[in-house]
Design a protein around this motif. Sequence first.
Motif, PDB file in Angstrom:
ATOM      1  N   TYR A  13       0.485  91.539 -19.252  1.00 48.21           N
ATOM      2  CA  TYR A  13       1.148  91.124 -18.014  1.00 48.21           C
ATOM      3  C   TYR A  13       0.716  92.005 -16.840  1.00 48.21           C
ATOM      4  O   TYR A  13       0.397  91.497 -15.764  1.00 48.21           O
ATOM      5  CB  TYR A  13       2.671  91.181 -18.184  1.00 48.21           C
ATOM      6  N   LYS A  42       4.614  82.311 -12.652  1.00 48.26           N
ATOM      7  CA  LYS A  42       4.421  81.715 -13.974  1.00 48.26           C
ATOM      8  C   LYS A  42       4.147  82.780 -15.031  1.00 48.26           C
ATOM      9  O   LYS A  42       4.717  82.725 -16.131  1.00 48.26           O
ATOM     10  CB  LYS A  42       3.265  80.716 -13.923  1.00 48.26           C
ATOM     11  N   ILE A  43       3.287  83.758 -14.714  1.00 56.94           N
ATOM     12  CA  ILE A  43       3.021  84.789 -15.721  1.00 56.94           C
ATOM     13  C   ILE A  43       4.231  85.699 -15.924  1.00 56.94           C
ATOM     14  O   ILE A  43       4.461  86.196 -17.026  1.00 56.94           O
ATOM     15  CB  ILE A  43       1.750  85.611 -15.414  1.00 56.94           C
ATOM     16  N   GLN A  45       7.394  84.655 -15.752  1.00 57.66           N
ATOM     17  CA  GLN A  45       8.294  83.865 -16.592  1.00 57.66           C
ATOM     18  C   GLN A  45       7.803  83.856 -18.044  1.00 57.66           C
ATOM     19  O   GLN A  45       8.601  83.981 -18.977  1.00 57.66           O
ATOM     20  CB  GLN A  45       8.399  82.437 -16.055  1.00 57.66           C
ATOM     21  N   LYS A  46       6.493  83.755 -18.232  1.00 54.57           N
ATOM     22  CA  LYS A  46       5.930  83.749 -19.587  1.00 54.57           C
ATOM     23  C   LYS A  46       6.212  85.073 -20.278  1.00 54.57           C
ATOM     24  O   LYS A  46       6.592  85.111 -21.444  1.00 54.57           O
ATOM     25  CB  LYS A  46       4.422  83.486 -19.527  1.00 54.57           C
ATOM     26  N   ARG A  47       6.038  86.183 -19.568  1.00 54.45           N
ATOM     27  CA  ARG A  47       6.332  87.503 -20.124  1.00 54.45           C
ATOM     28  C   ARG A  47       7.795  87.616 -20.511  1.00 54.45           C
ATOM     29  O   ARG A  47       8.136  88.097 -21.595  1.00 54.45           O
ATOM     30  CB  ARG A  47       5.977  88.588 -19.120  1.00 54.45           C
ATOM     31  N   LEU A  49       9.901  85.248 -21.353  1.00 51.97           N
ATOM     32  CA  LEU A  49      10.192  84.438 -22.530  1.00 51.97           C
ATOM     33  C   LEU A  49       9.611  85.050 -23.802  1.00 51.97           C
ATOM     34  O   LEU A  49      10.244  85.002 -24.864  1.00 51.97           O
ATOM     35  CB  LEU A  49       9.673  83.010 -22.331  1.00 51.97           C
ATOM     36  N   GLN A  50       8.418  85.637 -23.710  1.00 48.42           N
ATOM     37  CA  GLN A  50       7.815  86.274 -24.885  1.00 48.42           C
ATOM     38  C   GLN A  50       8.638  87.472 -25.341  1.00 48.42           C
ATOM     39  O   GLN A  50       8.881  87.648 -26.539  1.00 48.42           O
ATOM     40  CB  GLN A  50       6.387  86.716 -24.575  1.00 48.42           C
TER      41      GLN A  50
END
Length: 77
Positions: A13, A42-43, A45-47, A49-50
């Motif tokens: 990230y 977007k990145i 949010q992805k981090r 969620l992961q």
Amino acid sequence: MKGKNIKSVNQRYNQLKANYTGILRQGIQANEGLFTSKRLEKISQKRFLQIKDLFHKASFQIMKIALEEDIDTIIIG
């Protein structure tokens, strides 16, 4: 539980954020212009969620072990 996976997610990230922020802020003074974009959101949010998924998996494993060993109190700290 080891934190290797979470450190890996954070490192990736930070690399992506530095890259896209550098592209976004190229040639702009510190007090002007945009500081975020859809891609950065977007990145991020992805981090989130992961990491949420990894913590959920870790807590599930701890709970599973506690139930198998008949442990009724878990102290964190």
